[in-house]
Design a protein around this motif. Structure first.
Motif, PDB file in Angstrom:
ATOM      1  N   TYR A  70       7.038 -22.423-109.653  1.00  0.00           N
ATOM      2  CA  TYR A  70       7.605 -23.160-108.613  1.00  0.00           C
ATOM      3  C   TYR A  70       8.464 -22.337-107.848  1.00  0.00           C
ATOM      4  N   ILE A  71       8.770 -21.538-108.873  1.00  0.00           N
ATOM      5  CA  ILE A  71      10.483 -20.198-108.093  1.00  0.00           C
ATOM      6  C   ILE A  71       9.819 -19.178-108.220  1.00  0.00           C
ATOM      7  N   SER A  72       9.084 -18.695-109.806  1.00  0.00           N
ATOM      8  CA  SER A  72       8.997 -17.043-109.898  1.00  0.00           C
ATOM      9  C   SER A  72       7.235 -17.129-108.086  1.00  0.00           C
ATOM     10  N   THR A  73       8.041 -16.114-107.547  1.00  0.00           N
ATOM     11  CA  THR A  73       6.443 -16.019-106.734  1.00  0.00           C
ATOM     12  C   THR A  73       6.057 -15.476-106.940  1.00  0.00           C
ATOM     13  N   HIS A  74       4.639 -15.597-106.842  1.00  0.00           N
ATOM     14  CA  HIS A  74       3.402 -14.727-107.287  1.00  0.00           C
ATOM     15  C   HIS A  74       2.837 -15.224-108.204  1.00  0.00           C
ATOM     16  N   ARG A  75       3.598 -16.531-108.895  1.00  0.00           N
ATOM     17  CA  ARG A  75       3.606 -16.531-109.928  1.00  0.00           C
ATOM     18  C   ARG A  75       1.343 -16.194-110.777  1.00  0.00           C
ATOM     19  N   ALA A  76       0.692 -17.338-109.493  1.00  0.00           N
ATOM     20  CA  ALA A  76      -0.898 -17.180-110.390  1.00  0.00           C
ATOM     21  C   ALA A  76      -1.127 -15.829-110.860  1.00  0.00           C
ATOM     22  N   ALA A  77      -0.697 -14.901-109.224  1.00  0.00           N
ATOM     23  CA  ALA A  77      -1.436 -14.068-109.193  1.00  0.00           C
ATOM     24  C   ALA A  77      -1.476 -12.639-110.257  1.00  0.00           C
ATOM     25  N   ARG A  78       0.226 -13.079-110.201  1.00  0.00           N
ATOM     26  CA  ARG A  78       0.982 -12.179-111.649  1.00  0.00           C
ATOM     27  C   ARG A  78       0.601 -12.445-112.711  1.00  0.00           C
TER      28      ARG A  78
ATOM     29  N   ARG B 219      -5.593  -9.524-117.163  1.00  0.00           N
ATOM     30  CA  ARG B 219      -6.658  -8.379-116.529  1.00  0.00           C
ATOM     31  C   ARG B 219      -5.835  -7.524-117.356  1.00  0.00           C
ATOM     32  N   GLN B 220      -4.721  -6.937-116.693  1.00  0.00           N
ATOM     33  CA  GLN B 220      -4.078  -5.611-118.070  1.00  0.00           C
ATOM     34  C   GLN B 220      -4.783  -5.596-119.039  1.00  0.00           C
ATOM     35  N   ILE B 221      -3.662  -6.839-119.783  1.00  0.00           N
ATOM     36  CA  ILE B 221      -3.897  -6.591-121.424  1.00  0.00           C
ATOM     37  C   ILE B 221      -5.720  -6.584-122.075  1.00  0.00           C
ATOM     38  N   ALA B 222      -6.744  -6.880-120.889  1.00  0.00           N
ATOM     39  CA  ALA B 222      -7.511  -7.185-121.654  1.00  0.00           C
ATOM     40  C   ALA B 222      -8.295  -5.659-121.546  1.00  0.00           C
TER      41      ALA B 222
ATOM     42  N   MET C 233       3.028  -1.701-118.791  1.00  0.00           N
ATOM     43  CA  MET C 233       2.345  -2.744-117.872  1.00  0.00           C
ATOM     44  C   MET C 233       3.822  -2.826-116.644  1.00  0.00           C
ATOM     45  N   THR C 234       3.894  -1.300-116.214  1.00  0.00           N
ATOM     46  CA  THR C 234       5.261  -0.371-115.255  1.00  0.00           C
ATOM     47  C   THR C 234       4.413  -0.617-114.019  1.00  0.00           C
ATOM     48  N   GLY C 235       2.946  -0.716-114.381  1.00  0.00           N
ATOM     49  CA  GLY C 235       2.046  -0.600-113.108  1.00  0.00           C
ATOM     50  C   GLY C 235       2.490  -2.205-112.210  1.00  0.00           C
ATOM     51  N   ARG C 236       1.626  -2.512-110.670  1.00  0.00           N
ATOM     52  CA  ARG C 236       1.926  -2.592-109.696  1.00  0.00           C
ATOM     53  C   ARG C 236       0.513  -3.650-109.740  1.00  0.00           C
ATOM     54  N   HIS C 237       0.322  -5.473-108.696  1.00  0.00           N
ATOM     55  CA  HIS C 237      -0.295  -6.173-108.412  1.00  0.00           C
ATOM     56  C   HIS C 237      -1.332  -4.870-107.859  1.00  0.00           C
ATOM     57  N   PRO C 238      -2.456  -5.274-107.777  1.00  0.00           N
ATOM     58  CA  PRO C 238      -3.220  -4.362-106.482  1.00  0.00           C
ATOM     59  C   PRO C 238      -3.132  -4.489-105.849  1.00  0.00           C
ATOM     60  N   GLU C 239      -3.400  -6.007-105.546  1.00  0.00           N
ATOM     61  CA  GLU C 239      -3.210  -6.387-103.590  1.00  0.00           C
ATOM     62  C   GLU C 239      -1.754  -6.497-103.020  1.00  0.00           C
ATOM     63  N   LEU C 240      -0.878  -7.123-103.954  1.00  0.00           N
ATOM     64  CA  LEU C 240       0.903  -7.490-103.606  1.00  0.00           C
ATOM     65  C   LEU C 240       1.227  -6.549-103.612  1.00  0.00           C
TER      66      LEU C 240
END
Length: 478
Positions: free
Chosen positions: A32-40, A46-49, A318-325
């Protein structure tokens, strides 16, 4: 893809000489607090994998919900088939350990000193912060065991030494250090990882390394890295007075937090523009005065493993960004390390020292006693407030008898109810919580006094044996 359960019995044959590839990341997954939590968090999975070579031990912090945990498990189960989501506190501890090898044993240890219930807007007490412990067998030998300790220490809300929670974080560092030392004495490989909310060479950092008998892998590989943010007066030995740039902060100083590269540290205007599709490019040579390292991996080969392991690589990931957001995956970057088994002829790092300088123990004792006095004052004030609210509530009820109007009686009843509720909460915190906290402080104080006594005794015994000065935490004590 079906996610394996936490207790999986099928295990592939473990190699005799593995390479430990370890990753730690604070996911910033507050419900409820972190923005775009589920997508991030799904993208984190995916990036760990997709990492090549893949990690075989992963520790996550601030992964608060089962749904996020299961999403990450589903995405990484082909490389990390074993995992554990740790439960603690009212809202959960947010700790996760994933492994290539089977988790033989697991436990969750909650810190005795862990924030205050009155600071509900901060939440540290309510999430029950502690240490997630996992015993993992990576080979067929009796000592082919790595004990993993994943933690998230109490957050600092002011800069040291003015942080009100410094005593709590110091006590927490002491507790996880004890657990790592015990694992080391059992002869097992030790991995301690997580968001420690401390700076390199700070009091808590020295406690972990010295009392835990472990080493900070970043300082092993890059001993001249910065001890904190440049704006706070910290810089690596090679930097001098110059403000380091973004690329250097990440590659050399291990900055996992407050980097200019992290979109969650951008200004509101920049974040708003990003949400509208207007991105901001951060050049690699942009000055980065706030970047610092709060995330760590600590390592020890165990007492029976001296000279057989070495840290071959360490990096910020993990310095990259979410590909869509187009936002960063978390408000922290990950710390990743490779630890390899070596031959006897290879150079091995010195073992960490066993004791801190006596003055450091005195510093901890002074801090603990000062904080104890503060809490006793708080208890007196809270119990006094409890008594006042009870008296006010009774007074309001009596006043209802002579109230000239119904609305006056209603107001008095509301005041009585609210005052009684607040008073009961203050009484519970002053009478129960502060008492519990004070007893935990007594235990911590005794352990520090005992450690100081042992350190002093060790100095005396070595002096009598004619060994001269004793090296204690890089300080020569005559």
């Amino acid at each position: 893809m079906t996610v394996p359960s936490d207790a999986v019995s099928n295990v592939s044959e473990a190699p005799q000489d593995p390479t430990l590839r370890v990753l730690s990341l604070n996911c910033w997954g507050l419900k409820y607090i972190s923005t775009h939590r589920a997508a991030r968090l799904s993208e984190i999975g995916r990036q760990i994998a997709s990492l090549d070579p893949p990690p075989n031990i992963v520790g996550l912090q601030e992964c608060w919900t089962q749904a996020d945990y299961l999403a990450i498990r589903d995405l990484t189960s082909h490389i990390l088939p074993y995992g554990k989501f740790y439960h603690s506190g009212i809202f959960g501890g947010g700790l996760v350990i994933l492994s290539k090898w089977e988790i033989e044993e697991s436990s969750m240890y909650r810190y005795p000193l862990n924030g205050r219930p009155a600071a509900f807007y901060r939440g540290d007490w309510y999430v029950g912060k502690g240490v997630a412990c996992a015993r993992i067998r990576f080979g067929r030998g009796r000592k082919d065991v790595v004990e993993v300790f994943c933690t998230h220490l109490h957050a600092p809300y002011e800069k040291e030494p003015y942080d009100d929670y410094l005593c709590h974080r110091t006590a927490q560092a002491w507790e996880i250090a004890k657990k790592m030392r015990h694992a080391r004495e059992r002869g097992h490989v030790v991995i301690g990882l997580g968001d420690f909310n401390m700076l390199p060479s700070s009091l808590a950092h020295r406690l972990v390394e010295t009392h835990g008998g472990v080493r900070d892998v970043w300082r092993l590989r890059k001993p001249n890295s910065a001890l904190g943010a440049w704006e706070d007066g910290h810089a690596g030995a090679e930097e001098g007075a110059a403000c380091p740039h973004v690329e250097h902060c990440i590659s050399e100083h291990g900055a996992t937090c407050d980097s200019q590269l992290n979109t969650w540290r951008w200004s509101k205007t920049m974040r708003k523009d990003l949400g509208k599709g207007r991105d901001t490019v951060i050049a690699p040579h942009t000055a980065d005065p706030r970047a610092k390292r709060l995330d760590y991996v600590f390592f020890s080969p165990g007492e029976n493993r001296a000279g057989t392991w070495q840290v071959s690589d360490v990096r910020v990931g993990m310095t990259g960004r979410h590909p869509e957001l187009r936002c960063s995956l978390s408000d922290h970057f990950s710390v990743e390390t490779v630890i390899e088994r070596v031959t006897e002829t290879d150079q091995v790092e010195d073992e960490p020292t066993e004791y801190l300088p006596l003055s450091t123990y005195d510093e901890i004792l002074a801090m603990t006693r000062k904080y104890t006095l503060r809490e006793r004052t708080q208890r007196t004030l809270r119990l006094g407030h409890f008594g006042f609210q009870i008296a006010m509530s009774v007074g309001c009820l009596i006043g209802v008898w002579w109230s000239p109007r119904n609305y006056v009686a209603f107001i008095l009843m509301v005041l009585s109810s609210v005052g009684l509720s607040v008073g009961v909460l203050e009484g519970l915190m002053g009478g129960l919580f502060v008492g519990s906290e004070e007893r935990a402080l007594r235990e911590f104080e005794w352990e520090i006094e005992n450690a100081r006594k042992l350190a002093s005794k060790a100095i005396e015994e070595r002096e009598k044996a004619g060994q001269g000065n004793v090296k204690i935490d890089d300080v020569a004590v005559p």
